[in-house]
Enzyme design. Structure first.
Site: not given
Length: 156
Positions: A97, A99, A104
């Site tokens: 779950h 996100k 970089d």
């Protein structure tokens, strides 16, 4: 420690597609994504296209997605894989779950924002953009831990 934080809150702001188009979020070296089936695989078209465009510019884009991408008919995993973006499937958890994008090794993008059209246009969401090498290193460590127990995604 210099740390710049940007916040995007939907529906008041324009969302992640515009955020990912900002010069500060256009990766030049690497972009690592860890996400559920509700996020990058079902990404709004501008986000999926931005990831492929970054890959085509020579940016090392990698994604860890959860196991629902093996059966979900709406996943964009094949689109990303056909473009040559390495994808791994994390099936060690009921749902991955997270996100998160690590850009970089300097920028962490995270929040409630599922990288979808619904999150972009209809949902009440938040998205934090944190410029911090220290925080990026911690998230990258977590990303690598999930990568170790994940399996390569196959188009077959």
């Amino acid at each position: 420690m210099r740390q710049i934080t940007e916040v995007t809150v939907n529906p008041m702001n324009t969302g992640a597609s515009v955020s990912l188009g900002r010069p500060t979020l256009q990766p030049s070296v690497s972009a690592k994504i860890i996400s559920t089936s509700k996020n990058v695989p079902k990404a709004s078209a501008p986000i999926a296209k931005a990831l492929v465009a970054a890959h085509e510019r020579g940016v090392r884009v990698e994604a860890i997605l959860d196991k629902t991408n093996l059966t979900d008919k709406y996943t964009n995993a094949p689109y990303l894989a056909k473009a040559g973006i390495p994808i791994k499937i994390d099936s060690a958890h009921a749902i991955a779950h997270n996100k998160v994008m690590i850009i970089d090794n300097d920028i962490v993008v995270s929040g409630s924002f599922n990288f979808t059209k619904a999150a972009e246009e209809r949902n009440a969401e938040n998205l934090l953009i944190i410029h911090s090498k220290e925080l990026s290193a911690r998230y990258l460590g977590n990303w690598r831990a999930h990568q170790k127990h994940s399996i390569p995604y196959s188009l077959e």
